[in-house]
Design a protein around this motif. Structure first.
Motif, PDB file in Angstrom:
ATOM      1  N   SER A 100       2.088   6.619  -6.829  1.00 46.24           N
ATOM      2  CA  SER A 100       1.059   7.393  -7.476  1.00 46.24           C
ATOM      3  C   SER A 100       1.693   8.848  -7.733  1.00 46.24           C
ATOM      4  N   TYR A 101       2.431   9.317  -6.800  1.00 51.41           N
ATOM      5  CA  TYR A 101       3.007  10.662  -7.103  1.00 51.41           C
ATOM      6  C   TYR A 101       4.301  10.977  -7.847  1.00 51.41           C
ATOM      7  N   THR A 116       0.871  -1.223   0.013  1.00 50.79           N
ATOM      8  CA  THR A 116       0.007  -0.046   0.064  1.00 50.79           C
ATOM      9  C   THR A 116       0.968   1.184   0.183  1.00 50.79           C
ATOM     10  N   ALA A 117       1.895   1.336   0.751  1.00 51.27           N
ATOM     11  CA  ALA A 117       2.655   2.456   0.816  1.00 51.27           C
ATOM     12  C   ALA A 117       3.569   2.584  -0.323  1.00 51.27           C
ATOM     13  N   ASN A 164       2.612   1.735  -3.356  1.00 54.39           N
ATOM     14  CA  ASN A 164       1.636   2.224  -4.543  1.00 54.39           C
ATOM     15  C   ASN A 164       1.258   3.679  -4.220  1.00 54.39           C
ATOM     16  N   PHE A 165       1.072   4.207  -2.966  1.00 57.37           N
ATOM     17  CA  PHE A 165       0.779   5.477  -2.716  1.00 57.37           C
ATOM     18  C   PHE A 165       1.815   6.057  -2.790  1.00 57.37           C
ATOM     19  N   VAL A 166       2.980   5.971  -2.670  1.00 58.51           N
ATOM     20  CA  VAL A 166       4.028   6.688  -2.908  1.00 58.51           C
ATOM     21  C   VAL A 166       4.316   6.943  -4.511  1.00 58.51           C
TER      22      VAL A 166
END
Length: 205
Positions: free
Chosen positions: A20-21, A13-14, A16-18
């Motif tokens: 995406s930016y 999750t981390a 993918n989150f990072v």
């Protein structure tokens, strides 16, 4: 065991989150309309009428057979057949649509009109920015609005357009070959003249 699974899930999750930016291929937004996501070749929106050459009237492939009008599920196509004829891509006199309207406020972009057309005369466009303040007249596309060149068709669907060109060229070649064979059969060969009444002459005896 459960704690390990949870930690791995949090790590994914981390990441993918990072990502995406910072990872361009994973950015979920674009600065529209300055930036646009390329549309796939099989994307479709509303129909248009391809024509060959420079004249949208003379080169229009549609022969006003009205098959698309009959098969259209929402009945958004309206065609009026011409009273005269014009040569088609093979030089054969054909009727053409005097009126060809599509109400895009009703069209459901199903592509059935394209599938049933035997003349490759209607295809699906990719233009989707058609919003208007007008509720009625602006959403009714007429023949002049629908007619677009074969070059335009190649620019939006190069693979399909090349296949259609090859098919039409094959039809023209087959028609020319058939015409040449018929002309050759009508021409008497040397030394095979016939006397009046169909009896062979002395030259052919």
């Amino acid at each position: 065991m459960i704690g390990t699974v949870i930690l791995k899930g949090m790590a994914v999750t981390a990441r993918n989150f990072v990502g995406s930016y910072f990872e361009k291929e994973r950015l979920i937004t674009v600065q529209y309309p300055e930036e646009r996501i390329p549309l796939p070749e099989n994307y479709r929106n509303f129909p248009f009428l391809p024509y060959d050459g420079d004249d949208s009237h003379a080169g229009l492939r549609c022969v006003a057979c009205k098959i698309c009008e009959k098969e259209c599920p929402p009945q958004c196509i309206y065609i009026v057949k011409s009273e005269d004829k014009k040569p088609d891509y093979m030089g054969k006199p054909q009727f053409y649509p005097k009126v060809f309207d599509i109400d895009i406020s009703v069209c459901m972009s199903c592509q059935i009109c394209v599938e049933v057309c035997p003349f490759e005369a209607i295809k699906m466009d990719k233009v989707f920015e058609l919003s208007s303040r007008e509720r009625f007249d602006a959403l009714l596309l007429r023949k002049s609005d629908l007619a677009k060149s074969n070059e335009y068709y190649h620019s939006i669907c190069p693979t399909d357009a090349a296949g259609v060109d090859a098919k039409l060229a094959g039809a023209v070649a087959a028609a020319a070959k058939k015409k040449a064979a018929a002309a050759a059969a009508m021409t008497p060969s040397a030394g095979s003249t016939s006397a009046p009444g169909g009896a062979p002459s002395a030259a052919s005896a």
